[in-house]
Design a protein around this motif. Structure first.
Motif, PDB file in Angstrom:
ATOM      1  N   VAL A   1      67.409  23.575  65.805  1.00 17.64           N
ATOM      2  CA  VAL A   1      68.152  24.871  66.882  1.00 17.64           C
ATOM      3  C   VAL A   1      67.050  25.679  66.426  1.00 17.64           C
TER       4      VAL A   1
ATOM      5  N   ALA B   1      70.892  13.874  72.787  1.00 18.71           N
ATOM      6  CA  ALA B   1      71.767  14.536  73.388  1.00 18.71           C
ATOM      7  C   ALA B   1      72.561  15.115  73.213  1.00 18.71           C
TER       8      ALA B   1
ATOM      9  N   GLU C   1      71.664  18.339  72.445  1.00 16.93           N
ATOM     10  CA  GLU C   1      71.432  19.459  73.409  1.00 16.93           C
ATOM     11  C   GLU C   1      72.314  20.155  73.922  1.00 16.93           C
TER      12      GLU C   1
ATOM     13  N   ARG D   1      72.556  24.540  74.244  1.00 17.66           N
ATOM     14  CA  ARG D   1      73.011  24.797  76.214  1.00 17.66           C
ATOM     15  C   ARG D   1      73.275  26.185  76.203  1.00 17.66           C
TER      16      ARG D   1
ATOM     17  N   VAL E   1      66.574  26.399  71.213  1.00 17.87           N
ATOM     18  CA  VAL E   1      65.847  25.383  71.551  1.00 17.87           C
ATOM     19  C   VAL E   1      66.415  23.428  70.443  1.00 17.87           C
ATOM     20  N   PRO E   2      66.361  23.124  71.080  1.00 19.80           N
ATOM     21  CA  PRO E   2      67.149  21.845  70.341  1.00 19.80           C
ATOM     22  C   PRO E   2      65.683  20.736  69.950  1.00 19.80           C
ATOM     23  N   VAL E   3      65.844  20.496  68.567  1.00 18.57           N
ATOM     24  CA  VAL E   3      65.131  19.501  68.113  1.00 18.57           C
ATOM     25  C   VAL E   3      65.316  18.710  67.698  1.00 18.57           C
TER      26      VAL E   3
END
Length: 695
Positions: free
Chosen positions: A318, A348, A351, A355, A361-363
């Motif tokens: 993140v 998911a 993510e 949130r 920004v999740p990767v």
């Protein structure tokens, strides 16, 4: 005007992928729907640059030469040419022009994925040749009519039309001569062909001006088609295979004897035939293909990245901007707490977890290599961190990062010697199909000179087999004979063995898939009755099958009675998976049909809400109950309507073109048709295009 029927197995799966507009319109008028393969030929003329050249001249008269749709080619030569296939007025179509048109047509169909088995079928071979000739004739007719009507085209107008074609434009949107030449070369067209065909299309456009715009379909024709394709039915269903584990009571000896007496023909010893067989497939031919070592080495070198894999890690990160360090700290604490009590976060899940945090920004990276990560400093920390531990926030070139490595894989190297067999198989597989076409001719020559199938060279990729089989391809021990090739090929071989007389000279037979074989039947053992003692094992097996089927029928009937009461789910809840399966919420639609047998689909689409049915199909009993018939969303209905109207109107416009062309050919019909030259040219062109010889 007769057209081939669309096979039931190839019914449209959706408007976007099913019947073209003309075929839909034909349904409304009671016409027979055009075959799928011929539909693909039509799409050549409405979906490609070369097709659009002749869109004005396509789909015209049915000339009595056979076939339905169109090909491409030049527009006629000298009337006095000795190689004229047919003449229209003072112009003639020559054998080379026809041959080129056929080759182009076959090449297009193959590029669109049409299998050789379809293109090589006798009816399709005739269609390809006839339609190519037909389009050449229509090109001449259009030019003749346009000239008589006073339509004149200057060189400048044709040049502007060619330069405006989007397929001839480069990345900058300007006309690119090199791109045009490349496309012409791939399509086997010369500059002269392009000029002639462009002018023909422009002339036809002038003749047809205003006709298409004035013809539209009324709502009374559109609405039924929209209702047909827009229908959706939600179903719950149970499937019970006819043969399933069941406790079948042991039969008394008298019951087995009675079953034997009532069905003696079922327990006869079948007819057996002993045959010698020579088989050629892509696999057998592929084994004879020699691939240079340097080619294998070059492929290995191209794939070195795949064969030399360093340490890889599966990572969840993140990232945060430099200004959101506090949010990075908050997320890191929450992530550590969560990791201590639950499974790792990925995809998911990550993510959703990230949130609420500002700037997050999740990767997720699976099997990542350190060398592929853009931030070298961060990459080093990612690959040093302990697996399973949440790390960070750490400072990065772009801000902050919190991460966790969920898996690490050690380096893995595949040497050339280890990779070589698989690479060799890939190359042979890629070359096998064209090699098979070449080797079939050698097999035909060998079989023609070998009445006993004992003079077939070992280096052409054919394999020999011999043995005794029954009409199902089974040997005396009940096992299927281990013949090479596909199941379809094996069935074809068995059919040939039982249709060919003993001692009849062998001949090479080419299957629709391009495989080839020859058989020599040298002995026959007629069918004979078996005594009860001899047939007892088969009788007992038949008894058990009947018992299993009866038990499944009773189970399915009980479920059907429950389904009529709205209790199918309740009844299926106690059903073991080995006996049957249950599914709820299955949506049946003509736009996206589920993968069920056709009779099941038809039954489901016909069910009113709350009604149930039971059918037997595909080796199983099916119990279905409709639970809803939802209406289409307004947006989806409008999109479907737009697609339908476009396709239906296109079909109507094609009918106008066909009618106009019919008038042209009646006014000036082609003459001096040379059937022998047409046949020989067609055979040569189809062979040049790669189709196997006609059976």
């Amino acid at each position: 005007m007769a057209r081939a029927a669309l096979p039931a197995a190839q019914s449209p799966q959706g408007v976007g992928q099913g019947l073209p507009g003309r075929a839909l319109f034909a349904l409304l008028r009671g016409k027979v729907v055009t075959a799928v393969m011929i539909t693909a030929m039509r799409r050549f003329f409405v979906g490609t640059w070369a097709g659009r050249l002749l869109v004005g001249a396509s789909f015209l008269a049915f000339l009595g030469l056979g076939g339905t749709f169109v090909g491409m080619g030049g527009l006629g030569g000298d009337m006095g040419a000795p190689d004229a296939v047919i003449k229209v007025g003072k112009a003639a179509i020559t054998a080379p022009e026809l041959g080129q048109a056929i080759v182009r047509q076959v090449n297009y169909m193959r590029n669109q994925g049409a299998p050789l088995s379809a293109l090589g079928a006798p009816a399709m071979r005739v269609q390809l040749a006839n339609s190519a000739l037909r389009q050449l004739i229509l090109g001449l007719e259009v030019r003749r009519v346009a000239k008589g009507a006073g339509f004149l085209l200057g060189d400048g107008a044709i040049r502007e039309a060619v330069m405006a074609m989007p397929e001839f434009k480069g990345a900058d949107g300007r006309f690119d001569p090199a791109r045009m030449n490349a496309l012409l070369e791939r399509s086997h067209l010369s500059h002269a062909d392009l000029v002639k065909e462009t002018s023909t299309a422009m002339l036809m456009g002038s003749i047809m001006a205003g006709m298409e715009d004035s013809a539209t379909l009324p709502e009374s024709l559109v609405a039924p088609v929209l209702r047909h394709y827009g229908l959706r039915v939600v179903v719950e269903l149970a499937r019970l295979p006819q043969q399933a584990p069941a406790s079948v009571p042991a039969p008394a000896e008298g019951e087995l004897e009675r079953l034997y007496d009532n069905h003696k023909d079922d327990f006869r010893r079948p007819e057996y035939r002993h045959a010698r067989i020579v088989i050629m497939t892509k696999e057998t031919v592929g084994k004879t293909i020699t691939v240079p070592e340097k080619t294998l080495r070059a492929i290995y070198d191209e794939r070195k990245r795949d064969y030399n894999v360093p340490t890889t890690r599966s990572l969840a990160l993140v990232n945060f901007p430099a200004s959101d360090g506090q949010a990075a700290n908050d997320l890191a604490r929450a992530w550590r707490a969560k990791s201590a009590t639950s499974a790792a976060l990925n995809g998911a899940g990550l993510e959703g977890f990230a949130r609420p945090y500002k700037g997050a920004v999740p990767v997720v990276l699976d099997d990542a290599r350190q060398e592929d990560l853009p931030d070298a400093q961060l990459a080093q920390q990612l690959f040093k961190a302990p697996v399973g531990q949440v790390v960070g926030p750490v400072k990065t070139a772009a801000g902050w990062s919190v991460f966790r490595a969920s898996h690490a894989a050690p380096p893995h190297v595949v040497t050339f010697e280890q990779a070589r067999p698989k690479i060799l198989d890939e190359v042979r597989t890629a070359q096998a199909e064209p090699a098979l076409r070449e080797h079939v001719a050698a097999l035909q020559e060998a079989v023609a000179s070998s009445t006993a199938l004992d003079k077939v060279p070992a280096d052409i990729g054919a394999v020999a087999a011999s043995g005794e089989i029954d009409h199902e391809g089974r040997m005396e021990d009940g096992h299927i004979a281990p013949l090479p090739g596909s199941a379809a090929l094996r069935r074809a071989i068995v059919r040939q063995i039982f249709s060919q007389g003993p001692g009849q000279p062998p001949a090479v037979i080419i299957t629709p898939g391009g495989e080839a074989f020859a058989v020599l039947v040298d002995a026959t053992t007629p069918s004979a009755p078996r005594s009860f003692e001899q047939a007892r094992p088969a009788v007992l097996e038949a008894w058990q099958r009947q018992g299993q089927r009866h038990a499944q029928n009773e189970r399915a009937t009980a479920l059907y009675l429950l389904a009529r009461q709205g209790r199918l789910r309740q009844g299926a809840s106690t059903m073991p998976a080995s006996v049957g399966t249950y599914k709820a919420g299955v949506v049946f639609s003509r736009l996206a049909r589920p993968p069920y047998p056709a009779r099941v689909v038809e039954a489901a689409m016909a069910l009113p809400v709350g009604h149930a049915t039971m059918i037997e199909d595909d080796g199983a009993y099916w119990v279905l109950r409709a639970t809803a018939r939802p209406a289409m969303e307004a947006v989806d209905e409008e999109a479907l309507r737009a697609r339908l109207v476009a396709r239906l109107n296109a079909g109507l416009h094609e009918d106008l073109l066909e009618t106009l062309g019919l008038g042209y050919t009646r006014e000036k019909p082609p003459t001096h048709f040379n059937p022998a030259l047409f046949a020989s040219t067609s055979r040569a062109a189809l062979g040049q295009a790669g189709l196997p010889p006609a059976p």
